[in-house]
Design a protein around this motif. Structure first.
Motif, PDB file in Angstrom:
ATOM      1  N   LEU A 162       7.471   4.138   4.224  1.00 21.16           N
ATOM      2  CA  LEU A 162       6.046   3.825   4.050  1.00 21.16           C
ATOM      3  C   LEU A 162       5.779   3.172   2.692  1.00 21.16           C
ATOM      4  CD1 LEU A 162       4.482   7.087   5.551  1.00 21.16           C
ATOM      5  CD2 LEU A 162       4.380   4.785   6.542  1.00 21.16           C
ATOM      6  N   LEU A 163       6.435   3.686   1.656  1.00 20.17           N
ATOM      7  CA  LEU A 163       6.242   3.106   0.318  1.00 20.17           C
ATOM      8  C   LEU A 163       6.743   1.673   0.288  1.00 20.17           C
ATOM      9  CD1 LEU A 163       7.372   6.041  -2.033  1.00 20.17           C
ATOM     10  CD2 LEU A 163       5.051   5.106  -1.829  1.00 20.17           C
ATOM     11  N   TYR A 164       7.903   1.458   0.859  1.00 16.82           N
ATOM     12  CA  TYR A 164       8.503   0.121   0.884  1.00 16.82           C
ATOM     13  C   TYR A 164       7.550  -0.860   1.575  1.00 16.82           C
ATOM     14  CZ  TYR A 164      12.047  -3.409   2.213  1.00 16.82           C
ATOM     15  OH  TYR A 164      12.757  -4.555   2.402  1.00 16.82           O
ATOM     16  N   GLN A 165       7.042  -0.451   2.735  1.00 15.27           N
ATOM     17  CA  GLN A 165       6.143  -1.328   3.494  1.00 15.27           C
ATOM     18  C   GLN A 165       4.834  -1.557   2.731  1.00 15.27           C
ATOM     19  OE1 GLN A 165       7.062  -2.969   6.371  1.00 15.27           O
ATOM     20  NE2 GLN A 165       5.226  -4.126   5.837  1.00 15.27           N
ATOM     21  N   ALA A 166       4.333  -0.501   2.094  1.00 16.56           N
ATOM     22  CA  ALA A 166       3.066  -0.630   1.356  1.00 16.56           C
ATOM     23  C   ALA A 166       3.206  -1.656   0.233  1.00 16.56           C
ATOM     24  CB  ALA A 166       2.645   0.727   0.787  1.00 16.56           C
ATOM     25  N   PHE A 167       4.359  -1.673  -0.436  1.00 13.88           N
ATOM     26  CA  PHE A 167       4.526  -2.649  -1.523  1.00 13.88           C
ATOM     27  C   PHE A 167       4.788  -4.045  -0.973  1.00 13.88           C
ATOM     28  CE2 PHE A 167       4.828   1.103  -4.221  1.00 13.88           C
ATOM     29  CZ  PHE A 167       4.019   0.693  -5.266  1.00 13.88           C
ATOM     30  N   LEU A 168       5.460  -4.141   0.159  1.00 12.78           N
ATOM     31  CA  LEU A 168       5.588  -5.464   0.794  1.00 12.78           C
ATOM     32  C   LEU A 168       4.210  -6.005   1.155  1.00 12.78           C
ATOM     33  CD1 LEU A 168       8.568  -5.381   3.358  1.00 12.78           C
ATOM     34  CD2 LEU A 168       8.458  -6.577   1.165  1.00 12.78           C
ATOM     35  N   ASP A 169       3.362  -5.151   1.705  1.00 10.58           N
ATOM     36  CA  ASP A 169       2.004  -5.575   2.084  1.00 10.58           C
ATOM     37  C   ASP A 169       1.207  -5.983   0.852  1.00 10.58           C
ATOM     38  OD1 ASP A 169       2.708  -4.987   4.658  1.00 10.58           O
ATOM     39  OD2 ASP A 169       1.608  -3.082   4.761  1.00 10.58           O
ATOM     40  N   PHE A 170       1.354  -5.224  -0.232  1.00 16.62           N
ATOM     41  CA  PHE A 170       0.675  -5.578  -1.488  1.00 16.62           C
ATOM     42  C   PHE A 170       1.115  -6.966  -1.945  1.00 16.62           C
ATOM     43  CE2 PHE A 170       1.638  -5.645  -6.124  1.00 16.62           C
ATOM     44  CZ  PHE A 170       0.342  -5.898  -6.578  1.00 16.62           C
ATOM     45  N   GLU A 171       2.410  -7.217  -1.909  1.00 16.88           N
ATOM     46  CA  GLU A 171       2.924  -8.517  -2.354  1.00 16.88           C
ATOM     47  C   GLU A 171       2.332  -9.657  -1.518  1.00 16.88           C
ATOM     48  OE1 GLU A 171       4.693  -9.209  -4.924  1.00 16.88           O
ATOM     49  OE2 GLU A 171       5.614 -11.151  -4.579  1.00 16.88           O
ATOM     50  N   ALA A 172       2.186  -9.401  -0.220  1.00 16.33           N
ATOM     51  CA  ALA A 172       1.731 -10.463   0.684  1.00 16.33           C
ATOM     52  C   ALA A 172       0.216 -10.678   0.645  1.00 16.33           C
ATOM     53  CB  ALA A 172       2.160 -10.128   2.112  1.00 16.33           C
ATOM     54  N   ASP A 173      -0.521  -9.719   0.172  1.00 14.24           N
ATOM     55  CA  ASP A 173      -1.991  -9.784   0.214  1.00 14.24           C
ATOM     56  C   ASP A 173      -2.521 -10.508  -1.024  1.00 14.24           C
ATOM     57  OD1 ASP A 173      -4.724  -9.375   0.207  1.00 14.24           O
ATOM     58  OD2 ASP A 173      -4.592  -7.286   0.859  1.00 14.24           O
ATOM     59  N   GLU A 174      -2.992 -11.731  -0.843  1.00 13.68           N
ATOM     60  CA  GLU A 174      -3.386 -12.553  -1.992  1.00 13.68           C
ATOM     61  C   GLU A 174      -4.598 -11.998  -2.737  1.00 13.68           C
ATOM     62  OE1 GLU A 174      -3.680 -16.632  -0.919  1.00 13.68           O
ATOM     63  OE2 GLU A 174      -1.575 -16.749  -0.312  1.00 13.68           O
ATOM     64  N   ALA A 175      -5.376 -11.168  -2.055  1.00 14.53           N
ATOM     65  CA  ALA A 175      -6.555 -10.607  -2.727  1.00 14.53           C
ATOM     66  C   ALA A 175      -6.177  -9.482  -3.690  1.00 14.53           C
ATOM     67  CB  ALA A 175      -7.532 -10.074  -1.684  1.00 14.53           C
ATOM     68  N   GLN A 176      -4.971  -8.981  -3.544  1.00 15.82           N
ATOM     69  CA  GLN A 176      -4.544  -7.855  -4.382  1.00 15.82           C
ATOM     70  C   GLN A 176      -3.711  -8.366  -5.545  1.00 15.82           C
ATOM     71  OE1 GLN A 176      -5.752  -4.681  -3.768  1.00 15.82           O
ATOM     72  NE2 GLN A 176      -6.970  -5.985  -2.399  1.00 15.82           N
ATOM     73  N   ARG A 177      -4.094  -7.996  -6.773  1.00 22.71           N
ATOM     74  CA  ARG A 177      -3.480  -8.581  -7.971  1.00 22.71           C
ATOM     75  C   ARG A 177      -2.542  -7.626  -8.695  1.00 22.71           C
ATOM     76  NH1 ARG A 177      -6.371 -13.206  -9.515  1.00 22.71           N
ATOM     77  NH2 ARG A 177      -6.842 -14.281  -7.587  1.00 22.71           N
ATOM     78  N   VAL A 178      -2.897  -6.345  -8.732  1.00 22.75           N
ATOM     79  CA  VAL A 178      -2.098  -5.352  -9.465  1.00 22.75           C
ATOM     80  C   VAL A 178      -2.007  -4.106  -8.584  1.00 22.75           C
ATOM     81  CG1 VAL A 178      -1.928  -3.937 -11.563  1.00 22.75           C
ATOM     82  CG2 VAL A 178      -2.967  -6.211 -11.693  1.00 22.75           C
TER      83      VAL A 178
END
Ligand SMILES: CC(C)(COP(=O)([O-])OP(=O)(O)OC[C@H]1O[C@@H](n2cnc3c(N)ncnc32)[C@H](O)[C@@H]1OP(=O)(O)O)[C@@H](O)C(=O)NCCC(=O)NCCSC(=O)C[C@@H](O)C[N+](C)(C)C
Length: 267
Positions: A32-48
């Motif tokens: 779940l953590l791995y996927q959550a950070f992949l999703d963060f990387e892919a989401d352009e609206a999310q910066r940090v």
């Protein structure tokens, strides 16, 4: 869910949510953590992103009860070198602790309350910056169970601390509280107990105000050290595969409640 995810104002806060186990990471949580950070990387609206834990704990490392469950057929005894290892830039599988093999382009800040030990320390070291609240403790606690660091700790701790200081922590497995962690350079900021997330959010909000392209380019350049990270990560894993049986036995000792007092004489 064993993690929680909050997205607000361009900041993704990902929290490990197993407080009864001091936020130890089991295989499902790692995925779940791995996927959550992949999703963060892919989401352009999310910066940090901010990595934290619920209940006043950051993370007690790998779930030793899950690892020690059963006998020599447990998770650790079955470690193999994954296929496709030669290109671990974005590795096809999560690390045992989750995102430790991901090289994200965007910053991640660890907000640490309570223990951030063993694999929890490795997760904190994976982050770009660390905020530690008073009462937080970090250290290579897995030393006592014969479980090695294979989520980048043997590479990132020397990078963050310098070789001599890293040797002290890696060899002795001693606990380091927030004020010492600050003087060693492991913690970037300390704060009163209960305020790590607030301080991390303030830092994140500051980062978001800057022109992003230049900041991210410098962030990338700053990680281009002469260390061959790919080779080092592979070596960590090869070493773990060789010594997995010792870790399996140590995890079983933890699960049985033996050895927690610091007496490791019967290992
Ligand atoms: C974190 C800690 C300092 C907190 O102390 P506390 O006094 O606040 O809490 P506690 O009473 O010790 O623990 C509370 C509960 O949390 C559980 N717990 C604590 N750490 C756990 C763990 N790592 N795995 C499973 N359960 C864990 C305890 O068993 C216990 O469960 P119970 O209530 O059912 O008895 C203490 O629990 C502790 O030392 N835990 C062990 C930490 C440790 O050595 N972790 C090593 C994991 S190995 C590792 O992470 C290295 C990594 O690279 C491994 N791998 C290669 C496989 C990826």
């Amino acid at each position: 869910m064993t993690i929680t995810i909050d997205k607000s104002d361009g900041i993704t806060t990902i929290a490990i949510n197993r407080p009864d186990a001091r936020n130890a990471v089991n295989p499902e949580t790692a995925r779940l953590l791995y996927q959550a950070f992949l999703d963060f990387e892919a989401d352009e609206a999310q910066r940090v992103a901010i990595l934290t834990g619920t209940g006043g704990y950051f993370c007690a490392g790998f779930d030793l009860k899950a690892a020690g469950a059963g006998d020599a057929t447990g998770w650790m005894a079955k470690v193999q070198i994954p296929e496709g290892w030669d290109n671990p830039v974005i590795h096809p599988i999560p690390g045992p602790m989750g995102p430790s093999r991901l090289m994200l382009s965007k910053p991640v800040i660890a907000a640490i309350e309570g223990p951030a030990v063993a694999g929890g320390m490795e997760l904190a070291a994976w982050c770009d910056m660390r905020v530690m609240a008073q009462g937080a403790v970090t250290g290579v606690f897995c030393r006592r169970w014969g479980v090695p660091l294979i989520d980048g700790g043997t590479i990132r701790l020397p990078q963050i601390l310098g070789q001599g200081r890293a040797n002290d922590l890696i060899l002795t497995g001693r606990g380091v509280e927030a004020s010492e962690a600050l003087s060693l350079g492991f913690a970037n900021r300390t704060c009163p107990q209960g305020e790590a997330l607030k301080v991390a959010r303030t830092i994140a909000a500051d980062l978001i105000r800057f022109p992003q392209t230049c900041m991210l380019a410098d962030h990338l350049s700053a990680r281009m050290t002469p260390t061959d990270l790919a080779a080092a990560l592979r070596w960590e894993w090869v070493s773990f595969a060789a010594f997995a049986a010792e870790g399996q036995a140590g995890a079983a000792r933890f699960a049985s409640g033996k050895g927690r007092s610091g007496d490791f004489g019967d290992i």
